[in-house]
Design a protein around this motif. Structure first.
Motif, mmCIF file in Angstrom:
data_model
loop_
_atom_site.group_PDB
_atom_site.id
_atom_site.type_symbol
_atom_site.label_atom_id
_atom_site.label_comp_id
_atom_site.label_asym_id
_atom_site.label_seq_id
_atom_site.Cartn_x
_atom_site.Cartn_y
_atom_site.Cartn_z
ATOM 1 N N LYS A 1 118.272 27.928 50.726
ATOM 2 C CA LYS A 1 119.387 27.137 50.094
ATOM 3 C C LYS A 1 120.274 26.301 51.420
ATOM 4 O O LYS A 1 120.530 24.862 51.452
ATOM 5 N N ALA B 1 121.196 23.477 53.444
ATOM 6 C CA ALA B 1 122.380 22.196 53.020
ATOM 7 C C ALA B 1 123.733 22.323 53.629
ATOM 8 O O ALA B 1 124.145 21.284 54.125
ATOM 9 N N GLU C 1 119.550 13.211 48.986
ATOM 10 C CA GLU C 1 119.854 13.386 49.310
ATOM 11 C C GLU C 1 120.979 14.983 49.951
ATOM 12 O O GLU C 1 121.243 15.525 49.414
ATOM 13 N N TYR D 1 122.214 18.459 48.757
ATOM 14 C CA TYR D 1 122.781 19.163 49.181
ATOM 15 C C TYR D 1 124.600 19.355 49.363
ATOM 16 O O TYR D 1 124.684 20.676 48.560
ATOM 17 N N HIS E 1 123.979 21.747 46.117
ATOM 18 C CA HIS E 1 123.821 23.767 46.660
ATOM 19 C C HIS E 1 124.850 24.715 47.461
ATOM 20 O O HIS E 1 125.321 25.461 46.443
#
Lengths: 354, 354
Positions: A260, A264, A278, A282, A285
């Motif tokens: 992840k 990201a 979106e 990211y 993350h």
């Protein structure tokens, strides 16, 4: 009004609590609630509230906005800054907001109630916020007689706010609870004890980037002190759940997390189009990676990510890029360009050194 | 048997047609079809087919496999190589396959029919494949009397194959038609003219990486020559649709395409876990970029991507990495490692030089 005792052990350095906020709903005695008032009455309330607020030290050098005088762009800026609600964003005669110079305090006029005062601060900082907003409230009360019932407390347009009129909330970053599908359980648990979990933009809003707002539902039958203590206590508990979920994931599924994080960073560096949701995902993350010590930069880098989580919002993005009439697709391009530049300078991920 | 005239204008250099394939369904005269045969009868068919095939030049130094003697891993290798069908993958007594040394020809024994001979080649190469498989078929016929009816042609286990018993197919890479949501229209159109569009692994399989198999439905009432001409003609037409869709996207939504390409390259370089479908998707995006001249490396790089589209499949991946009992999650890790290494050496994207 009862003061919350300063309780330093409730203050935590964890960045799981991103911001704390308290808002008070107040109405002027002897006047109709905003939803039942004539336009003239709304204007009178607006003027008298504006006058009182302008005299307060907290709002010195602040800005007063009549919502109908603002462009869509400016309204959205205020909304993205969380200075106004979704309801006020939609405009209306006699409605507006006073925002303090540093943006930490705002007072909406003729939203649902005549006055909705709020104070926001970074981190878990409820005791200081309570002192600050309580002082503001006392100062306003010197000039305005509030609608108040000895039996019920402060009277408000919506019954859910009657009593203390207080809403205490913590904005929390809970990515590991999202990854491990535990948020539904947390939301159910929180609801059972009379509190509520919402998306970052309050009622009816979705959570993006695993950011959730935990706040009290109940305003009647409990003192402000008790409500703040409860939110503080459950905020700590949820932080602990999140911390446990992080440790468990790092133990059980380190590669899932590393994947992840690596994706990201790579996508933020490389994408050519990216929408708000979106981008927030990211950034969230990487915020988790930084908070888990898997990216250098510490609190400063987390602060940079938090600022970016606002900068990527539509109006802030356009302000940053100096473009004020971008189409959604053009915004997605600008957002990608901004993130490509910023992400190129992010600290490297430390994924192979456990 | 009628020969297809060599028609060089049907051969194209476009990499939209990834591979061409022809297979013939044949059965031995006087024997029950495989689905109605006893185990002993199946074994007899297996032995006589194997004997005949082993004497053919095309299968010299090739390998004969009894499917029940193979491990799951080896069966899957053959399936991923497209040497055997999904049905044969599942095993069964008296069933097997002869695979030529270079893998371009294979003959399944006792799948649905006693014999299913196929020849595969890269690119649009149907005339050469037809010559090759026709010669193979003639050679087999010298030793085996096929079930044949003067009225219907070759008799097969399933009525859909009666007649020529031929299936002519083109494996096509159609990412721009997928991006522009035109595949459904193409599939409907192709169905109306008696052809069929399937995923890469034949009947009932999904398309991954925008790879589709276009083949004839009809085997009766048309000569092999006519069927090949039709597939060639509609293959060219679909290639033209795909080319048009590419040009239109580059014209109308260049940033959309650039975003897909940049993300694909970044994710292949950075991911730590990736499943087969996702890997195929990103390899497909880069294949499109390369084919549109947005990545250097030309046909050689496209060949590398095509090879990778097989290497990332579960058994090929494990063979490549020397691990034969990896769990699906472990495979996703190995696949990510393999792709990280390969993608690090991919040519750079040329996105800003239109």
């Amino acid at each position: 009004m009862a003061r919350l005792k300063e309780d330093s052990k409730h203050k935590t350095n964890s960045s799981i609590v991103m911001t704390s906020r308290i808002r008070l709903a107040r109405n002027i005695a002897g006047r109709r609630f905003a939803n039942a008032a004539t336009r003239e009455a709304l204007e009178e309330v607006f003027d008298s509230c504006a006058k009182v607020l302008s005299g307060l030290r907290k709002f010195r050098d602040g800005e007063l906005y009549r919502i109908n005088d603002l462009s869509e762009f400016d309204r959205t800026m205020l909304f993205e800054d969380r200075s106004i609600s979704k309801e006020l964003l939609e405009g209306g005669a006699g409605r507006g907001v006073y925002v303090s110079k540093d943006g930490s305090a705002s007072a909406m006029i003729n939203e649902e109630d005549h006055l909705r005062i709020q104070v926001i601060s970074k981190g878990q900082n409820l005791p200081a916020i309570w002192r600050s907003i309580n002082a503001l409230d006392d100062a306003v009360e010197k000039s305005i007689e509030y609608a108040y019932s000895p039996e019920y407390g402060y009277l408000t347009a919506c019954p859910t706010n009657v009593g203390t009129g207080i809403r205490v909330s913590l904005m929390m970053h809970l990515p590991a609870l999202v990854f491990s599908n535990q948020m539904e359980k947390v939301i159910r648990g929180v609801n059972q004890i009379g509190m509520v979990v919402r998306g970052a933009n309050g009622e009816g809003s979705e959570s993006h980037g695993a950011v959730f707002q935990i706040s009290n539902q109940q305003t009647l039958g409990m003192s402000e002190d008790e409500i703040i203590k409860r939110i503080t206590k459950y905020g700590k508990l949820i932080s602990q759940f999140e911390t446990n979920a992080r440790l468990k994931m790092l133990e059980d599924k380190p590669v899932f997390l590393h994947d992840k994080f690596a994706r990201a960073a790579a996508i933020l560096k490389s994408c050519k189009l990216i929408d708000t949701a979106e981008a927030l995902t990211y950034l969230s993350h990487l915020r988790l990676a930084a908070d888990m010590g898997l990216m250098d930069g510490g609190a400063e880098f987390i602060g940079e990510l938090d600022a970016l989580m606002t900068t990527v919002l539509p109006s802030h993005l356009q302000l940053e890029e100096g473009v004020y009439d971008a189409s959604p697709e053009m915004r997605d391009t600008l957002r990608a360009q901004l993130l490509n530049e910023r992400a190129a300078k992010f600290p490297a991920l430390k994924l192979n050194r456990r």
